[in-house]
Write an enzyme that holds these catalytic residues in place. Sequence first.
Site, PDB file in Angstrom:
ATOM      1  N   GLU A   1      83.270  26.835  63.426  1.00 12.78           N
ATOM      2  CA  GLU A   1      81.837  26.501  63.428  1.00 12.78           C
ATOM      3  C   GLU A   1      81.604  25.035  63.787  1.00 12.78           C
ATOM      4  OE1 GLU A   1      79.761  25.346  59.939  1.00 12.78           O
ATOM      5  OE2 GLU A   1      81.289  26.179  58.610  1.00 12.78           O
TER       6      GLU A   1
ATOM      7  N   LYS B   1      70.736  21.954  62.718  1.00 17.74           N
ATOM      8  CA  LYS B   1      71.595  22.845  61.930  1.00 17.74           C
ATOM      9  C   LYS B   1      70.991  24.240  62.027  1.00 17.74           C
ATOM     10  CE  LYS B   1      72.750  23.933  57.138  1.00 17.74           C
ATOM     11  NZ  LYS B   1      72.649  23.509  55.728  1.00 17.74           N
TER      12      LYS B   1
ATOM     13  N   VAL C   1      77.958  29.007  59.249  1.00 14.91           N
ATOM     14  CA  VAL C   1      78.772  30.223  59.112  1.00 14.91           C
ATOM     15  C   VAL C   1      77.992  31.428  59.656  1.00 14.91           C
ATOM     16  CG1 VAL C   1      79.751  31.838  57.423  1.00 14.91           C
ATOM     17  CG2 VAL C   1      80.172  29.374  57.195  1.00 14.91           C
TER      18      VAL C   1
ATOM     19  N   ASP D   1      67.392  29.457  46.028  1.00 13.30           N
ATOM     20  CA  ASP D   1      67.914  29.094  47.343  1.00 13.30           C
ATOM     21  C   ASP D   1      69.213  29.861  47.551  1.00 13.30           C
ATOM     22  OD1 ASP D   1      69.125  27.894  49.532  1.00 13.30           O
ATOM     23  OD2 ASP D   1      68.788  25.843  48.843  1.00 13.30           O
TER      24      ASP D   1
ATOM     25  N   SER E   1      71.829  31.103  50.582  1.00 13.55           N
ATOM     26  CA  SER E   1      72.172  30.897  51.988  1.00 13.55           C
ATOM     27  C   SER E   1      72.126  32.207  52.761  1.00 13.55           C
ATOM     28  CB  SER E   1      73.581  30.311  52.090  1.00 13.55           C
ATOM     29  OG  SER E   1      73.971  30.234  53.447  1.00 13.55           O
ATOM     30  N   ALA E   2      71.631  32.119  54.000  1.00 16.25           N
ATOM     31  CA  ALA E   2      71.659  33.279  54.894  1.00 16.25           C
ATOM     32  C   ALA E   2      73.085  33.614  55.332  1.00 16.25           C
ATOM     33  CB  ALA E   2      70.773  33.022  56.111  1.00 16.25           C
ATOM     34  N   ASP E   3      74.045  32.771  54.977  1.00 17.21           N
ATOM     35  CA  ASP E   3      75.458  33.148  55.208  1.00 17.21           C
ATOM     36  C   ASP E   3      75.756  34.483  54.521  1.00 17.21           C
ATOM     37  OD1 ASP E   3      75.811  30.723  56.500  1.00 17.21           O
ATOM     38  OD2 ASP E   3      77.156  29.866  54.988  1.00 17.21           O
TER      39      ASP E   3
ATOM     40  N   LYS F   1      81.508  26.533  48.031  1.00 13.55           N
ATOM     41  CA  LYS F   1      81.539  25.218  47.414  1.00 13.55           C
ATOM     42  C   LYS F   1      81.127  25.291  45.958  1.00 13.55           C
ATOM     43  CE  LYS F   1      79.328  24.660  50.694  1.00 13.55           C
ATOM     44  NZ  LYS F   1      78.145  24.479  51.504  1.00 13.55           N
TER      45      LYS F   1
HETATM   46  N1  PSU Z   1      80.866  24.050  53.651  1.00 11.21           N
HETATM   47  C1  PSU Z   1      81.360  22.819  53.912  1.00 11.21           C
HETATM   48  N2  PSU Z   1      80.742  22.051  54.808  1.00 11.21           N
HETATM   49  C2  PSU Z   1      79.651  22.486  55.484  1.00 11.21           C
HETATM   50  C3  PSU Z   1      79.139  23.781  55.221  1.00 11.21           C
HETATM   51  C4  PSU Z   1      79.775  24.534  54.299  1.00 11.21           C
HETATM   52  O1  PSU Z   1      82.337  22.417  53.327  1.00 11.21           O
HETATM   53  O2  PSU Z   1      79.129  21.737  56.300  1.00 11.21           O
HETATM   54  C5  PSU Z   1      77.985  24.312  56.035  1.00 11.21           C
HETATM   55  C6  PSU Z   1      78.397  25.628  56.708  1.00 11.21           C
HETATM   56  O3  PSU Z   1      78.004  25.567  58.054  1.00 11.21           O
HETATM   57  C7  PSU Z   1      77.611  26.680  55.954  1.00 11.21           C
HETATM   58  C8  PSU Z   1      76.352  25.894  55.631  1.00 11.21           C
HETATM   59  O4  PSU Z   1      77.361  27.811  56.716  1.00 11.21           O
HETATM   60  O5  PSU Z   1      76.860  24.617  55.232  1.00 11.21           O
HETATM   61  C9  PSU Z   1      75.504  26.520  54.555  1.00 11.21           C
HETATM   62  O6  PSU Z   1      74.263  25.875  54.565  1.00 11.21           O
HETATM   63  P1  PSU Z   1      73.022  26.517  53.746  1.00 11.21           P
HETATM   64  O7  PSU Z   1      73.458  26.396  52.314  1.00 11.21           O
HETATM   65  O8  PSU Z   1      71.850  25.635  54.076  1.00 11.21           O
HETATM   66  O9  PSU Z   1      72.886  27.923  54.215  1.00 11.21           O
HETATM   67 MN    MN Z   2      69.714  27.105  51.659  1.00  5.02          MN
END
Ligand code: PSU
Ligand code: MN
Length: 301
Positions: A22, A83, A103, A133, A135-137, A154
């Site tokens: 990614e 992003k 992701v 909140d 994530s759409a992941d 994380k």
């Molecule tokens: N984990 C990391 N570093 C990152 C991310 C995850 O250690 O930069 C990024 C990945 O691209 C993941 C995104 O898909 O953060 C998730 O963001 P959000 O929580 O806004 O969906």
């Molecule tokens: Mn989010």
Amino acid sequence: MIRTSSPVAAALAERRAVVALESTVLAHGLPRPRNLEVGRAMEQAVADGGAVPATVGIVAGVPRVGLDAAQVERMAMTDGVLKLSTRDLAVPVARGTDGATTVAATMWLAGRAGVQVFATGGIGGVHRGEDRDVSADITELGRTPMVVVCAGAKSVLDLPGTREALETAGVLVVGYGTDELPAFYSARSGIAVDVRVDDADQAAELWRAHRGLGLPGALLLCVPPPAEQALDADEVEGAIADALAGARREGIRGKEVTPYLLRAVAAATGGRSLEANVALLLNNARVGAAVAVAIARADAA
Ligand code: PSU
Ligand code: MN
């Protein structure tokens, strides 16, 4: 509309091993210039493992699976690269601008290009706190069949909540040499995975069965961070609590939350969380290559 680079297209056509990577972790997850070094080193780790790296991103409105060296540098070193989660993909395409894929967005593009393995650091998940909140992941992991190699979610997230959300989404959570979901900076979370495998061949066997069944979701292959750089879970918890309080105080919302928390934890651990992050990214790239090679070998047999 999705452009596959010639080395990646050739490898896919010949059913050789390919590993997607990614670009959001480069553009938003790591500080410059370390991010560019890591982007290059992950590609090298995949190549050293006998697979073709396919870093994913949108360059001047073109969604690309397989960036060249200049395009990787552009993702890592340019200000203002968006992003992108899956929902956002149309925006830079319509406007002819650049975007880094999370992701979710990486899965969407790489999966449609025919890539079966994707290696990253930590997936997004269910955040702690009251604002729901998520994530759409998680959504994408539930509907795009790929092997996604990660170090769990994380630990800034609500890990039990993330685990439950993965179950609901239909994601098979697999421990690579572990019975527990890794907690990104540290190896253990106390949360069980669905099933354990102990090497790349076992992972490939499980993936081939999953694929053969036509199941819609991902196989999330969770690899503990390398022991040498892993942090103590209690120590990192203090840094996370402070980072979360900071985010609340400063009113950080939406897609800014994850990059903010990563930066704050790195600052609070004197950069040791960054070293753990880099080490696990490279390790996951190596594991991704080994699994992609094992899949290609089994498919050819
Ligand atoms: N984990 C990391 N570093 C990152 C991310 C995850 O250690 O930069 C990024 C990945 O691209 C993941 C995104 O898909 O953060 C998730 O963001 P959000 O929580 O806004 O969906
Ligand atoms: Mn989010």
